[in-house]
Structure formats: C-alpha cells, structure tokens
Design a protein around this motif. Structure first.
Motif, PDB file in Angstrom:
ATOM      1  N   ARG A 166       0.827  -1.330   0.046  1.00 39.70           N
ATOM      2  CA  ARG A 166      -0.115  -0.011   0.066  1.00 39.70           C
ATOM      3  C   ARG A 166       0.898   1.155  -0.142  1.00 39.70           C
ATOM      4  O   ARG A 166       0.410   2.570  -0.401  1.00 39.70           O
ATOM      5  CB  ARG A 166      -0.915  -0.030   1.256  1.00 39.70           C
ATOM      6  CG  ARG A 166      -1.927  -1.208   1.341  1.00 39.70           C
ATOM      7  CD  ARG A 166      -3.065  -0.821   0.194  1.00 39.70           C
ATOM      8  NE  ARG A 166      -4.016   0.370   0.683  1.00 39.70           N
ATOM      9  CZ  ARG A 166      -5.119   0.239   1.389  1.00 39.70           C
ATOM     10  NH1 ARG A 166      -5.176  -0.816   1.840  1.00 39.70           N
ATOM     11  NH2 ARG A 166      -5.673   1.323   1.990  1.00 39.70           N
ATOM     12  N   ASN A 167       2.059   1.189   0.508  1.00 37.16           N
ATOM     13  CA  ASN A 167       3.190   2.280   0.515  1.00 37.16           C
ATOM     14  C   ASN A 167       3.693   2.417  -0.713  1.00 37.16           C
ATOM     15  O   ASN A 167       4.204   3.479  -1.019  1.00 37.16           O
ATOM     16  CB  ASN A 167       3.999   2.160   1.677  1.00 37.16           C
ATOM     17  CG  ASN A 167       3.279   1.961   3.276  1.00 37.16           C
ATOM     18  OD1 ASN A 167       2.300   2.781   3.389  1.00 37.16           O
ATOM     19  ND2 ASN A 167       3.926   1.273   3.739  1.00 37.16           N
ATOM     20  N   ASP A 168       3.644   1.526  -1.784  1.00 37.72           N
ATOM     21  CA  ASP A 168       4.236   1.897  -2.851  1.00 37.72           C
ATOM     22  C   ASP A 168       3.606   2.922  -3.733  1.00 37.72           C
ATOM     23  O   ASP A 168       2.396   3.043  -4.120  1.00 37.72           O
ATOM     24  CB  ASP A 168       4.151   0.538  -3.720  1.00 37.72           C
ATOM     25  CG  ASP A 168       5.059   0.301  -4.973  1.00 37.72           C
ATOM     26  OD1 ASP A 168       4.837   1.068  -5.777  1.00 37.72           O
ATOM     27  OD2 ASP A 168       6.448  -0.099  -4.954  1.00 37.72           O
TER      28      ASP A 168
ATOM     29  N   PRO B 290       3.737  -4.284  -7.614  1.00 32.75           N
ATOM     30  CA  PRO B 290       2.941  -3.463  -7.818  1.00 32.75           C
ATOM     31  C   PRO B 290       2.023  -3.924  -9.291  1.00 32.75           C
ATOM     32  O   PRO B 290       2.755  -3.768 -10.129  1.00 32.75           O
ATOM     33  CB  PRO B 290       3.167  -2.077  -7.979  1.00 32.75           C
ATOM     34  CG  PRO B 290       4.505  -2.165  -7.295  1.00 32.75           C
ATOM     35  CD  PRO B 290       5.028  -3.539  -7.343  1.00 32.75           C
ATOM     36  N   LEU B 291       0.999  -4.713  -9.053  1.00 34.04           N
ATOM     37  CA  LEU B 291       0.323  -4.948 -10.370  1.00 34.04           C
ATOM     38  C   LEU B 291      -1.258  -4.561 -10.371  1.00 34.04           C
ATOM     39  O   LEU B 291      -1.847  -4.505  -9.391  1.00 34.04           O
ATOM     40  CB  LEU B 291       0.404  -6.868 -10.531  1.00 34.04           C
ATOM     41  CG  LEU B 291       1.778  -7.042 -10.625  1.00 34.04           C
ATOM     42  CD1 LEU B 291       1.692  -8.736 -10.604  1.00 34.04           C
ATOM     43  CD2 LEU B 291       2.488  -6.672 -11.906  1.00 34.04           C
TER      44      LEU B 291
ATOM     45  N   GLN C 240      -0.839   5.120  -7.232  1.00 39.29           N
ATOM     46  CA  GLN C 240      -1.023   5.709  -8.453  1.00 39.29           C
ATOM     47  C   GLN C 240      -1.979   4.942  -9.305  1.00 39.29           C
ATOM     48  O   GLN C 240      -3.023   5.463  -9.823  1.00 39.29           O
ATOM     49  CB  GLN C 240       0.070   6.044  -9.452  1.00 39.29           C
ATOM     50  CG  GLN C 240       0.862   7.187  -9.121  1.00 39.29           C
ATOM     51  CD  GLN C 240       0.467   8.454  -9.409  1.00 39.29           C
ATOM     52  OE1 GLN C 240      -0.232   8.618 -10.464  1.00 39.29           O
ATOM     53  NE2 GLN C 240       0.472   9.463  -8.338  1.00 39.29           N
ATOM     54  N   PHE C 241      -2.008   3.566  -9.081  1.00 41.14           N
ATOM     55  CA  PHE C 241      -2.991   2.612  -9.686  1.00 41.14           C
ATOM     56  C   PHE C 241      -4.359   3.179  -9.211  1.00 41.14           C
ATOM     57  O   PHE C 241      -5.272   3.289  -9.850  1.00 41.14           O
ATOM     58  CB  PHE C 241      -2.855   1.309  -9.342  1.00 41.14           C
ATOM     59  CG  PHE C 241      -1.578   0.565 -10.391  1.00 41.14           C
ATOM     60  CD1 PHE C 241      -1.419   1.132 -11.500  1.00 41.14           C
ATOM     61  CD2 PHE C 241      -0.899  -0.351  -9.736  1.00 41.14           C
ATOM     62  CE1 PHE C 241      -0.417   0.699 -12.231  1.00 41.14           C
ATOM     63  CE2 PHE C 241       0.186  -0.970 -10.469  1.00 41.14           C
ATOM     64  CZ  PHE C 241       0.414  -0.463 -11.849  1.00 41.14           C
ATOM     65  N   GLN C 242      -4.564   3.031  -7.607  1.00 38.73           N
ATOM     66  CA  GLN C 242      -5.793   3.491  -7.165  1.00 38.73           C
ATOM     67  C   GLN C 242      -6.320   4.894  -7.608  1.00 38.73           C
ATOM     68  O   GLN C 242      -7.508   5.043  -7.705  1.00 38.73           O
ATOM     69  CB  GLN C 242      -5.629   3.428  -5.385  1.00 38.73           C
ATOM     70  CG  GLN C 242      -6.878   3.612  -4.625  1.00 38.73           C
ATOM     71  CD  GLN C 242      -6.696   3.571  -3.334  1.00 38.73           C
ATOM     72  OE1 GLN C 242      -5.800   2.781  -2.927  1.00 38.73           O
ATOM     73  NE2 GLN C 242      -7.419   4.327  -2.596  1.00 38.73           N
TER      74      GLN C 242
END
Length: 726
Positions: free
Chosen positions: A653-655, A701-702, A660-662
C-alpha cells in the motif's frame, strides 16, 4: 419557575421532530412558547389501533415530515384550531406519522392516494377503517369550503356521518380497494421473460431526450426538481454506448451537463449558505422551495463528482466542495452522522411572530447596500440579478412572502459581468467572494435560523456516505473520505445491533425503537462499498456482507424474487410492497441489484449474482411498460447486462505505483467498476480465491482486470492501465 407542561396527547415520548411539533400542552405558560395543538394525536401503533377497534371509530392518518411547508400550513390552519380538533377528537382516532421515520406506512397509503386521486404529496391525509383499510385520501385540505370544494371541517363531518350511517358498506368498499391494490402490487412485481437490454435502455433515453428542456435544462416543466436518478442513468448510458452510439452518448452527457450548470447557477443553489434547496417553482431554477434535504445534497454530490470525473472541469470541483462545506457545517452531528433537513420557513428577524418561507435566504437591495457597500453591491447585484423592487415573479409568490425580495441567481458569467461593468474579472471574482462572506456572516448573526430536523436516518446517511466517497475519489481528498468514514462509524456505534446484524431506522437523542427498512440496508451497503473503493479497508466489505445477509433474510421474496420494503414481522402494514419506481431517492430494489452484483464479485459468490438476476427479471412487467419511471433499476440492469470490471490491485500500500493505480482508477468514471485491493491475511483474501492467490509470493505492484471471475494478464505500468480505462 413554571410547572412542567402537561401533555394532552401521546406524542411527547416520541423522538421524531415532526411528531414533537404536534405535542399538545395544557399549561398556559407553555402555549406561548410552543404551538398549541389540541388534537388528541396518537403515534402509529397498537394503542391507537386497539382504541379504534374497541370504539368502532375511523382513523384519521396524517403523514408528513418536519420541514414540510404545507404540513406546517395545515397544522396551523386546522390542527391548532379548537373547532377542528373538537370534531377530530370526537369522531376519529387521530394518528401522526413521520414519513421519514416510517416509510412503510407512507408507501402503502401514498400508493393508494396516488392511484385513487391521481396525485400525491405531503401532508398526506387518509381516512381509514378501524382495521386500517383506506376509504378516502388526499393531501392538503384548507380548513374551510372554498371554490365549491369542501374544506377539512366539512370533510371530517361528512365522512363521520357516512360511517355512522353505513359502516358495513364502507368496510366492504375499503376491503375491495385493498385487494385491488394487492393485485396491482403483485402484478407489477412479477415476470420471467427475457429482457431486451438495448430496447429498454434506449426507450428510457428517448423519453428523457423528448422531455428535455433545451433552453433551461431539466426534464419537463415547473415545478422542477433536481433528478439525480435520471442524471445517473444518463451518465451510465453515456459510458456504456460511447463506442457504438457516439452521438447519443454525447447528447446524454450534454443534457446532464447543461442541467447541472443551470441548477448550480440558479436560485435553487444557496449561493451564500451553500448546498441546494428542494426544487424550483419555475422553469428557470430561480425561485425555490427553500427546504434543504440531506438526500438531495448526497445524490447531487455523487452526480457532480461523476460529471467531474468525466469532464475534469474545475467548475464542478467548486460545486462539490460547496455541498461538502454545507453538510459538514450545518448538518453534521458532532459524532459524525448527518441530520435530515433544514426547514424552508423561518422568522425574518428576532422579534418576528410569523415564519416566512425563504426568510433566511432572500435579500432586499437596500440590505445589500448596507452590508456590502455601493461598489460591491453594484458588482454582486449585477451578477446575481438583484433588483430594487425584488426579482421574484408574483406567480412564484402566492402568499406574498417574497415581495421586494431577491433570490440570488447567476444570470451571466464572471467574464460577462466584468465586461458589462467595465471592471476586471479579478475584481468581479474578489467582490463576489467578499460579498458572500459578509452576507453569510450577516445571516447567521442577524437572522433566526430555520428549524433543523436533527434526526439521523440510516438510509439517508448511506446516500451521504456514497456521495462523500465519490467526492473523495474525484478530488483525491482524504478529508472528505474521513467525513464518510465518521458517518459509517456513527451508524455502527449507535444504530446497529451487532448480535442480530439489525439496523435501526433513526437516531435522535438515542436510537429509536424502529428497526431498519429495505432502503436503510440497501443504501448503507452501497455506501460501505463506495467507502471501501475510496480508501480500501476490508472492514467495510465485511460489514456490507453481514448486512446483505440480513437484508436477504428479512426482505427478500423467496417466491417471486425482489425485495419488500418492510419486514414480514411488521403486522401493522396491510400489504408488503416492493419499491421499483424511483422518487426523490432511488428504489431500494435498484440499489440492491447493484449491491448484489458488486458483492458477488468481491466475495466470489455466484449466488448473489443469481439473486441480482432474479430480482431484475421479477420486475419484467413494469420494466417493459414504464422503464422511464425507474431509471435507477434500468441502470442496475445495464450493469448486469454489461457485467462488472473488477480492478484488483496487488502490492504494498505504501508503494507509489500502487497509489497511482488506485488514484487513476478512482478518478475515472466507470459505472461497472469494482475496485479491490489484495491484502494479505485480510477479509477478502479469506473469501476470494483470486485475491488470496495474489497475496502469495513477492508483492509486486500489479493491476489485474477480471470479468466473469476470469482475470486478464497483469499490468505493471500506469500507461497500460490508462489505456485499459479508455
């Protein structure tokens, strides 16, 4: 110190502000402070029913709500009148119902009134047999005979005489009416044939296109209501057909955008105090009915958030923040829930003895000169169409309460005002901002505030949680998300029995004893799902799943499918009805279908998706005959027909890329979107195999896009996701 008041009716122990407005006092010391209401009112319940049966008296049922203007009028004209009260108390058992607190009673008898009289509204006045069967109903009655029509006193006497003369005939007629209503209800809520998605959705679009007011916005003529359910359908339709019917898609969007602009610039928008009034009495959105309802703020907030997602027009950001400012400042309980409404009527000044509609909001030109000074009044007055003699058409002021007053309305752009007055746009903008601040300060310091209905309703708070969640997504503003979260926590702490998974309908100085109805469950579940997508936290999905199970147990029609509005255990309701048509709010069945589809994907429970399918098909008859009356259900059907897109994000979640995805997903308008965060050891990982599988191994991150329980190849960069979102 005066003695405590003595009550002459049984409403004093109620929590509803509307019922408390009709409490009667015997002590003369209190009559000058609180409206004297000599009617022997009962709340809806066993005591009143038993009295009616034992004394063989008709029931007079009066349904309204505390911020209802015409409810106040009828109360003052009739229920405070000793002669009227004497007739009512002699011949009837008189029952008061807050339609917001007990929507099941309101729904049944409003359906009766609409079918028998051709119109409905509040106050609703219905005469019932002792067994609660309706014999006659309408809305507002003036106290005296007028223009050849009987007044309320005449009506009370005539119906009492008819009951005394032929009670058996009246019972028989009432029973026949209820059986017809039962048949109507059962017929409109059944069906099994396959539905034609394209035909139904196109016919709704064509209906709105043909009734669209291309000059002033909106659909049809005055009075004009903001219609979020219609806007919602058109925005969904725009998105679903944009690749196949380009011109229709553009027109659907333009009708919504044009109308929202007109509403935002009109007098229905409180330009000084923020938020939106209930409706416009004219075609131009100028002179409103001045009450403010939580459900309007909530749904308009969602609508403006969605139009902002589509257009990225900064103007809509201002409207979004305007609504948020209003509800946070004026409607928020100190622990986080939101109150129901503010009244249209208020005292024009501290020494006034009579309330006037809009008194808190309207202005005389001389007032503006005194408060703002000549130059700011020149600019502000030009921009908001202020006139020395007032700008309200007498046709919109039947009681003469707005003579010489101005309802602020933006009649031109800042640029046009600057050109007309030969000043800079910056000067106009600063003058408007300065003036609004001064006028708001004057209002709260010099004018008595309107009455506030300070009960917290679970259903309307569910809508507001959705509105705030959508706004937080659109603007990427964590502070707005926090407001939604606080409201959800308020309901869980104060209006939810965790042991039985039961919601309570309302809260005011403590929770009421009325259990939740269908809209309480469906609207709150929707709010929790939207809240999760705003900032993923599995606890909201877990609670939504619990509530959905309870809703299915209590309200689902296992025989014909779809959901009843009231529980089977409520034996005070003669007919359990199903909401399918939309009113000021979407129908509980429409919202439930979307909830089932979303939860079915999130929990990987095909039974929930099957239930959604069955519910849609159960309304086959009415969907094929009158689809334009239920745009929210048609929107749900479009989501069902197109299928959901599940965006599953994995990684820390910290990535920054995960974030940016969210952000990218939430900023994009995708009506059939379901956003999921794959969190290791979370609730979703325990019930969703796809989520569980993505939490194993290295957490890169995917984003996976999954449809029909099948996921595509993972995306590991923002550009690919943006392309997929279109």
């Amino acid at each position: 110190m005066a003695d405590a008041p003595k009550y002459t009716n049984r409403l004093a122990g109620e929590k509803s502000p509307y019922l408390l407005q009709h409490v009667s006092f015997l002590d003369a010391n209190y009559i000058t402070q609180i409206a004297h209401n000599p009617v022997d009112w009962y709340p809806w319940g066993k005591e009143a029913f038993d009295k009616a049966v034992s004394e063989n008296k008709l029931i007079f049922l009066s349904v309204g709500y505390s911020t209802c203007h015409w409810c106040h009028v009828m109360e003052h004209e009739s229920f405070e009148n000793e002669q009227v009260a004497e007739i009512m108390n002699k011949h009837y058992v008189n029952i008061k119902v807050d339609r917001e607190e007990n929507p099941g009673v309101d729904k049944l008898y409003m359906t009766y009134v609409q079918l028998t009289s051709g119109r409905g509204g509040w106050p609703m006045s219905v005469f019932l047999t002792p067994d609660k069967y309706p014999i006659f109903g309408a809305t507002y009655f003036p106290p005296e005979d007028k223009m050849g029509r009987p007044g309320f006193k005449t009506l009370l006497k005539r119906i009492a005489q008819m009951w005394a003369a032929s009670p058996d005939t009246m019972r028989e007629n009432a029973t026949d009416t209820i059986e017809q209503l039962r048949s109507y209800t059962e017929e409109s809520g059944t069906g099994s044939a396959k539905l034609d998605f394209e035909k139904i959705s196109s016919s709704v679009y064509e209906h709105y296109e043909s009734s669209f007011d291309s000059k002033e916005g909106g659909f049809g003529g005055a009075p004009k209501f903001p219609t979020p359910v219609q806007f919602g359908f058109l925005l969904d339709y725009h998105n679903y057909i944009k690749d196949v019917k380009t011109e229709e898609s553009k027109k659907a969007l333009s009708m919504v955008k044009f109308t929202l602009d007109k509403i935002a610039r009109g007098g229905i928008h409180d330009h000084v105090g923020n938020g939106f009034h209930r409706y416009s009495t004219d075609n131009k959105w100028h002179v409103p009915h001045f009450e403010k309802m939580l459900y309007d703020q909530a749904q308009l907030l969602s609508t403006y958030a969605n139009i902002y997602k589509i257009t990225k027009d900064k103007y809509y950001e201002g409207i979004i923040r305007d609504i948020v400012q209003y509800v946070e400042r004026d409607l928020q309980h100190h622990e986080g829930g939101f109150y129901s409404a503010e009244d249209a009527d208020s005292f024009p000044h501290a020494k006034a003895s009579k309330k006037l509609e809009g008194a808190f909001c309207v202005w005389e030109k001389s007032e503006l000169n005194t408060i703002l000074g000549d130059e700011d009044t020149r600019i502000f007055g030009h921009h908001f169409d202020v006139d020395e003699d007032g700008n309200v058409d007498p046709a919109q002021d039947p009681h003469g309460e707005l003579v010489g007053k101005n309802v602020l309305m933006e009649v031109e752009s800042v640029s046009d005002t600057a050109k007309a007055l030969n000043v800079s746009e910056e000067e106009v903008t600063h003058a408007i901002e300065r003036s609004k601040e001064k006028l708001w300060k004057y209002r709260i310091e010099k004018r008595p505030k309107p009455h506030k209905d300070d009960k917290v309703l679970t259903s309307w708070n569910g809508l507001m949680i959705s509105g705030l969640a959508h706004a937080a997504q659109a603007l990427q503003d964590p502070s707005i998300h926090k407001l939604a979260e606080k409201a959800a926590l308020f309901i869980k702490a104060n209006m939810y029995n965790e042991e039985s998974s039961t919601l309570i309908r309302s809260y005011r100085e403590g929770a009421s004893n009325i259990e939740g109805f269908l809209d309480d469950y469906s609207f709150l579940i929707q709010g929790l799902l939207d809240l999760y997508e705003s900032e993923p936290n599995d606890k909201w999905i877990s609670w939504a799943a619990e509530l959905q199970k309870k809703q299915d147990d209590v309200f689902y029609d296992k025989k014909n499918h779809g959901y009843y509005g009231v529980p089977e255990t409520d034996d005070s309701i003669l007919i359990r009805m199903k909401d399918e048509s939309d009113g000021a709010e979407p129908s509980g069945n429409a919202v439930s279908v979307k909830n089932l589809l979303r939860l079915g994907q999130l929990l990987e429970e095909e039974s929930l998706i099957s239930r959604a399918t069955e519910s849609v098909i159960s309304f086959h008859t009415i969907l094929t005959k009158y689809p334009f009356a239920m745009p929210a259900l048609v929107s749900s059907y479009m989501m069902h027909d197109r299928g959901l897109k599940q965006f599953v994000i994995s990684g820390s979640r910290n990535d920054s890329l995960v974030q940016q995805f969210q952000k990218t997903i939430n900023e994009t308008f995708v009506p059939n979107k379901v956003l999921v965060y794959a969190e290791k050891d979370g609730y979703l990982a325990s019930v969703n195999q796809t989520v569980e599988s993505l939490t194993k191994g290295e957490q890169k991150p995917l984003v996976h896009i999954c449809e029909n329980f099948t996921c595509g190849l993972p995306m590991d960069n923002l550009e690919e996701l943006q392309d997929a979102l279109g």
